[in-house]
Design an enzyme around this catalytic site. Structure first.
Site, PDB file in Angstrom:
ATOM      1  N   CYS A   2     -31.551 -43.937  13.380  1.00 15.87           N
ATOM      2  CA  CYS A   2     -32.310 -43.567  12.245  1.00 15.87           C
ATOM      3  C   CYS A   2     -32.438 -42.095  11.878  1.00 15.87           C
ATOM      4  O   CYS A   2     -31.873 -41.392  12.881  1.00 15.87           O
ATOM      5  CB  CYS A   2     -33.652 -44.353  12.376  1.00 15.87           C
ATOM      6  SG  CYS A   2     -33.774 -45.650  12.903  1.00 15.87           S
ATOM      7  N   ARG A  28     -27.482 -41.414   8.685  1.00 14.56           N
ATOM      8  CA  ARG A  28     -27.814 -41.651  10.022  1.00 14.56           C
ATOM      9  C   ARG A  28     -28.212 -43.065  10.046  1.00 14.56           C
ATOM     10  O   ARG A  28     -28.412 -43.739  11.009  1.00 14.56           O
ATOM     11  CB  ARG A  28     -29.095 -40.802  10.395  1.00 14.56           C
ATOM     12  CG  ARG A  28     -28.733 -39.519  10.596  1.00 14.56           C
ATOM     13  CD  ARG A  28     -29.933 -38.639  11.059  1.00 14.56           C
ATOM     14  NE  ARG A  28     -30.228 -38.962  12.267  1.00 14.56           N
ATOM     15  CZ  ARG A  28     -29.801 -38.577  13.372  1.00 14.56           C
ATOM     16  NH1 ARG A  28     -28.747 -37.808  13.433  1.00 14.56           N
ATOM     17  NH2 ARG A  28     -30.235 -39.030  14.654  1.00 14.56           N
ATOM     18  N   TRP A  75     -31.644 -47.591  10.705  1.00 16.97           N
ATOM     19  CA  TRP A  75     -30.480 -48.571  10.939  1.00 16.97           C
ATOM     20  C   TRP A  75     -30.906 -49.209  12.083  1.00 16.97           C
ATOM     21  O   TRP A  75     -31.451 -48.959  13.044  1.00 16.97           O
ATOM     22  CB  TRP A  75     -29.231 -47.533  11.804  1.00 16.97           C
ATOM     23  CG  TRP A  75     -27.987 -48.438  11.678  1.00 16.97           C
ATOM     24  CD1 TRP A  75     -27.204 -48.569  10.982  1.00 16.97           C
ATOM     25  CD2 TRP A  75     -27.563 -48.463  13.000  1.00 16.97           C
ATOM     26  NE1 TRP A  75     -25.982 -49.195  11.623  1.00 16.97           N
ATOM     27  CE2 TRP A  75     -25.942 -49.063  12.722  1.00 16.97           C
ATOM     28  CE3 TRP A  75     -27.920 -48.299  14.403  1.00 16.97           C
ATOM     29  CZ2 TRP A  75     -25.555 -49.616  13.832  1.00 16.97           C
ATOM     30  CZ3 TRP A  75     -27.195 -48.622  15.380  1.00 16.97           C
ATOM     31  CH2 TRP A  75     -25.794 -49.344  15.226  1.00 16.97           C
ATOM     32  N   ASN A 101     -36.987 -42.672  15.844  1.00 19.36           N
ATOM     33  CA  ASN A 101     -35.395 -42.657  16.077  1.00 19.36           C
ATOM     34  C   ASN A 101     -35.084 -42.773  17.647  1.00 19.36           C
ATOM     35  O   ASN A 101     -35.689 -42.116  18.207  1.00 19.36           O
ATOM     36  CB  ASN A 101     -34.546 -41.498  15.462  1.00 19.36           C
ATOM     37  CG  ASN A 101     -33.199 -41.652  15.887  1.00 19.36           C
ATOM     38  OD1 ASN A 101     -32.576 -42.836  15.915  1.00 19.36           O
ATOM     39  ND2 ASN A 101     -32.453 -40.653  16.098  1.00 19.36           N
ATOM     40  N   GLY A 102     -34.683 -44.153  18.112  1.00 16.91           N
ATOM     41  CA  GLY A 102     -34.149 -44.278  19.209  1.00 16.91           C
ATOM     42  C   GLY A 102     -34.727 -45.602  19.649  1.00 16.91           C
ATOM     43  O   GLY A 102     -34.911 -46.855  18.833  1.00 16.91           O
ATOM     44  N   GLU A 479      -5.813 -44.495  14.691  1.00 20.03           N
ATOM     45  CA  GLU A 479      -6.839 -43.889  13.645  1.00 20.03           C
ATOM     46  C   GLU A 479      -6.752 -44.226  12.128  1.00 20.03           C
ATOM     47  O   GLU A 479      -7.679 -44.437  11.634  1.00 20.03           O
ATOM     48  CB  GLU A 479      -6.758 -42.322  13.909  1.00 20.03           C
ATOM     49  CG  GLU A 479      -7.560 -41.462  12.740  1.00 20.03           C
ATOM     50  CD  GLU A 479      -9.362 -41.804  13.216  1.00 20.03           C
ATOM     51  OE1 GLU A 479      -9.411 -42.540  14.136  1.00 20.03           O
ATOM     52  OE2 GLU A 479      -9.891 -41.308  12.472  1.00 20.03           O
ATOM     53  N   LYS A 483      -9.905 -46.029  10.030  1.00 21.15           N
ATOM     54  CA  LYS A 483     -10.149 -45.591   8.817  1.00 21.15           C
ATOM     55  C   LYS A 483      -9.983 -46.543   7.990  1.00 21.15           C
ATOM     56  O   LYS A 483     -11.020 -46.859   7.099  1.00 21.15           O
ATOM     57  CB  LYS A 483      -9.432 -44.585   8.350  1.00 21.15           C
ATOM     58  CG  LYS A 483      -9.378 -43.073   8.892  1.00 21.15           C
ATOM     59  CD  LYS A 483     -10.670 -42.464   8.725  1.00 21.15           C
ATOM     60  CE  LYS A 483     -11.859 -42.862   9.303  1.00 21.15           C
ATOM     61  NZ  LYS A 483     -11.880 -42.499  10.975  1.00 21.15           N
ATOM     62  N   GLU A 486     -12.778 -49.542   8.617  1.00 23.31           N
ATOM     63  CA  GLU A 486     -14.076 -49.202   8.077  1.00 23.31           C
ATOM     64  C   GLU A 486     -14.455 -49.066   6.577  1.00 23.31           C
ATOM     65  O   GLU A 486     -15.487 -49.523   6.313  1.00 23.31           O
ATOM     66  CB  GLU A 486     -14.430 -47.635   8.727  1.00 23.31           C
ATOM     67  CG  GLU A 486     -14.499 -47.575  10.294  1.00 23.31           C
ATOM     68  CD  GLU A 486     -14.606 -46.088  10.671  1.00 23.31           C
ATOM     69  OE1 GLU A 486     -15.594 -45.740  11.014  1.00 23.31           O
ATOM     70  OE2 GLU A 486     -13.812 -45.317  10.227  1.00 23.31           O
ATOM     71  N   HIS A 502       5.529 -57.983  22.052  1.00 23.12           N
ATOM     72  CA  HIS A 502       4.960 -58.786  22.900  1.00 23.12           C
ATOM     73  C   HIS A 502       3.532 -59.495  22.428  1.00 23.12           C
ATOM     74  O   HIS A 502       2.785 -60.144  23.323  1.00 23.12           O
ATOM     75  CB  HIS A 502       4.353 -57.968  24.275  1.00 23.12           C
ATOM     76  CG  HIS A 502       5.660 -57.105  24.755  1.00 23.12           C
ATOM     77  ND1 HIS A 502       6.648 -57.760  25.531  1.00 23.12           N
ATOM     78  CD2 HIS A 502       6.121 -55.933  24.665  1.00 23.12           C
ATOM     79  CE1 HIS A 502       7.378 -56.971  26.020  1.00 23.12           C
ATOM     80  NE2 HIS A 502       7.184 -55.787  25.487  1.00 23.12           N
ATOM     81  N   LYS A 601     -23.606 -43.000  11.309  1.00 24.14           N
ATOM     82  CA  LYS A 601     -22.835 -41.884  11.691  1.00 24.14           C
ATOM     83  C   LYS A 601     -22.813 -41.356  13.145  1.00 24.14           C
ATOM     84  O   LYS A 601     -21.884 -40.880  13.800  1.00 24.14           O
ATOM     85  CB  LYS A 601     -23.185 -40.712  10.674  1.00 24.14           C
ATOM     86  CG  LYS A 601     -22.368 -39.285  11.105  1.00 24.14           C
ATOM     87  CD  LYS A 601     -21.056 -39.513  10.514  1.00 24.14           C
ATOM     88  CE  LYS A 601     -20.158 -38.251  10.618  1.00 24.14           C
ATOM     89  NZ  LYS A 601     -18.772 -38.733  10.343  1.00 24.14           N
TER      90      LYS A 601
END
Ligand code: F6R
Length: 606
Positions: A2, A28, A75, A101-102, A479, A483, A486, A502, A601
């Site tokens: 958060c 965040r 979050w 936050n935590g 990558e 991207k 997401e 395979h 993030k």
């Protein structure tokens, strides 16, 4: 995970300042938002589920009275996103408000104890116990500070906490353990926040709190104390060089697009390594018996690319490893000869820090690369290098990926020089091509923008995408997949192209779009075989290759041509079309590219 912010002034209402700051922390987490202020002995709280602007439209934060306040963007970890679970949380008597936050790990036992004492809980969060613990301590006649210290002592887990209380309405009390927390020292207001972008337009003077510390913040002062022995800590502010302008969109419609186009500049900054520390990292890596490159998400993909660079340029074997797997996979063979280079944009990723703590206790040497000064990674690393990319607001990592690669490429070059396993001309060639990168990136971004927009229109309704590359381009494929997944929410599969026969080939049927990453390097011939295998089964071959590679152009359904580049630097250039494609697919599909759903993030939970 958060974002928290607090602000106290002598005589100005703070709601609009808090609101503006909260918006900057939205990256965040953004499933709910809330604010608390105190005015004339009354605690005002407004909160709800939704993004900050949506909540503000319903509740109007700006009209909250008071010259002291705290705010939160959430979050969810404990308790689903909802109005009651949104912060701030209050005690039974509505006298104090807490933002956090935590994760408070012992909250279940504390909650049980408080329920037995008659406290009424309204939310499902771990945070609410803090409000009730404080309330309980007030019953014992303690003042705000002593009640707070005694509360903090009972918490285990991680927290950045900020609290206001009607009984002492001139101060914000804060505590930090394993979550970032900074005090912003302004002329007329004092701030506390998860991140300096929250107050950087008001002040660039910041005090970074350390684990196990609490602080008392008033309009004109801050005092820091150690929780364990109550000792007062003297710490002067540092001057941050992040301007507000750097954290704003600079005319782009979204932060993500701004950050993609900022890469020529951020790569230039990343080329300016601090020699002393770069030498130190080189020395440690060279001496290591077992070397791991440890990271999560995009930073892991940078590590994967780096393992090819270290091997080819310096003949050094370094194992790229996903942080959350490290302890199970390699933890038990760690010893004093182990060197871990951890790469983390935020420097706060819990999976990374957890693995490092495990390794540190077994005497491994910890090195770091991060974008955030003062982050936990910078404090636990024996030596670290900064990416210097400036704050990245878009949730998806773009400019920080390329800046990581540039820092790591310079380390690879230093290792090559130190170990002397390749010819001088090869090192010179690599170095020259590396310094050309900012210009090449500018040119490519301008050239591919339009064709990529067309691709996004053409493939916006695809059911899934396939990404294949060989050698170092495997990292680009991974990558690219990350991207696009997401930002567009389209499922994606990425494989080293040689491995595709395979298993993944079974998903290919008529019309499946398959991206092939094909720079002119030693893998080019082999990947042509893979392209043909996929085409024979109906795949549409979208090839990213060299501008003048006629053979590839002919076998492609769509082609994006890029300038020639040193093979080991190709991920920095070849990722650009994928960053843009991810952005434009999000736009075409009506999604918010800056805030993809379910993501945050900085992932500070395990
Ligand atoms: C991807 C992304 C995440 C991060 C990952 C690690 O676009 O942003 O996958 O790369 O959470 O974060 P850091 O580098 O801060 O450790």
């Amino acid at each position: 995970m958060c974002g928290i912010i607090g602000c106290v002034t002598e005589d100005k209402f703070v709601a609009s300042i808090l609101y503006k700051s909260l918006k900057r922390l939205e990256y965040r987490g953004y499933d709910s938002a809330g604010m608390a202020t105190i005015f004339n002995g009354i605690l005002y709280v407004k909160k709800d589920q939704g993004k900050i602007d949506e909540v503000n439209e319903r509740l109007n934060f700006n009209n909250m009275p008071g010259n002291i306040g705290i705010a939160h963007t959430r979050w969810a970890t404990h308790g689903a996103p909802s109005k009651i679970n949104a912060h701030p949380h209050t005690d039974c008597g509505n006298k104090l408000a807490v933002v956090h936050n935590g994760v408070i790990e012992n909250f279940i036992e504390l909650k049980k104890e408080l329920l037995d004492l008659g406290h009424k809980f309204v939310s499902k969060t771990d945070t609410e116990i803090v409000a009730h613990l404080l309330e309980e301590n007030f019953k014992n006649g303690e003042n705000f500070f002593s009640a707070f210290i005694n509360t903090v002592k009972r918490l285990s887990g991680s927290y950045a906490l900020a609290i206001i209380y009607v009984g002492e309405p001139d101060k914000i009390l804060v505590a930090k353990q394993d979550m970032p927390l900074l005090i912003g020292v302004g002329d007329e207001c004092m701030f506390v926040a998860s991140d300096a972008s929250a107050f950087i337009d008001e002040t660039n003077k910041a005090v970074i709190l350390q684990n196990g510390e609490v602080a008392v913040i008033t309009a004109k002062s801050y005092e820091i104390y150690r929780v364990k022995d109550g000792a007062k800590v003297t710490r002067n502010p540092i001057l941050l060089n992040w301007t507000l302008e750097m954290a704003e969109k600079q005319g782009f419609p979204h932060y993500t697009l701004k950050e993609i186009f900022e890469q020529p500049l951020t790569i230039k900054s990343a080329l300016r390594l601090q020699d002393t520390y770069a030498d130190l990292l080189t020395e440690f890596l060279d001496r290591g018996e077992k070397i791991f490159l440890l990271a999560a998400g995009t930073s892991y993909n940078a590590c994967l690319a780096t393992s090819y660079m270290f091997s080819k340029l310096a003949r050094l074997t370094a194992y790229p490893v996903i942080a959350s797997e490290f302890i199970e996979n390699y933890g038990h063979s760690i010893d004093i000869g182990t060197v871990i280079l951890a790469v983390s944009q935020s420097g706060e990723t819990a999976d990374v820090l957890n693995a490092l703590e495990f390794a540190r206790l077994r005497a491994a040497t910890i090195l770091g690369i991060t974008n955030v000064v003062g982050s936990t990674l910078t404090r636990i690393s024996r030596a670290y290098l900064l990416q210097n990319a400036g704050p990245e607001i878009g949730v998806a990592a773009t400019k920080t990926f390329t800046s990581q690669l540039v820092v790591l490429a310079q380390l690879a070059l230093r290792l090559a020089k130190k170990r002397g396993k390749i010819a001088q001309y090869e090192m010179d060639e690599f170095r020259d091509r590396l310094y050309e990168i900012p210009d090449v990136v500018s040119q490519v971004l301008e050239e591919v923008k339009k064709p990529v927009q067309e691709l996004a229109k053409k493939y916006l309704n695809s059911k899934f995408f396939l990404f294949l590359g060989r050698g170092i381009s495997t990292a680009t494929a991974f990558e690219g997949r990350l991207k696009i997944m997401e930002l567009s929410y389209i499922p994606c599969i990425a494989y080293p192209a040689g491995e595709s026969k395979h298993g993944p080939i079974s998903v290919v049927e008529s019309g499946v779009p398959a991206f092939f990453i094909c720079p002119k390097d030693e893998t080019r011939k082999a990947i042509i075989g893979n392209i043909e295998e996929m085409k024979a089964r109906g795949a549409k071959a979208i090839i990213i290759g060299s501008k003048d590679d006629k053979e590839l152009m002919e076998i492609s359904d769509d082609y994006i041509g890029l300038p020639d580049i040193h093979e080991l630097l190709s991920p920095i250039i070849y990722i650009l079309p994928f960053q843009l494609l991810a952005y434009y697919l999000a736009i075409e599909r009506g999604l918010d590219p800056d805030k993809p759903r379910n993501l945050a993030k900085s992932v500070t939970v395990l």
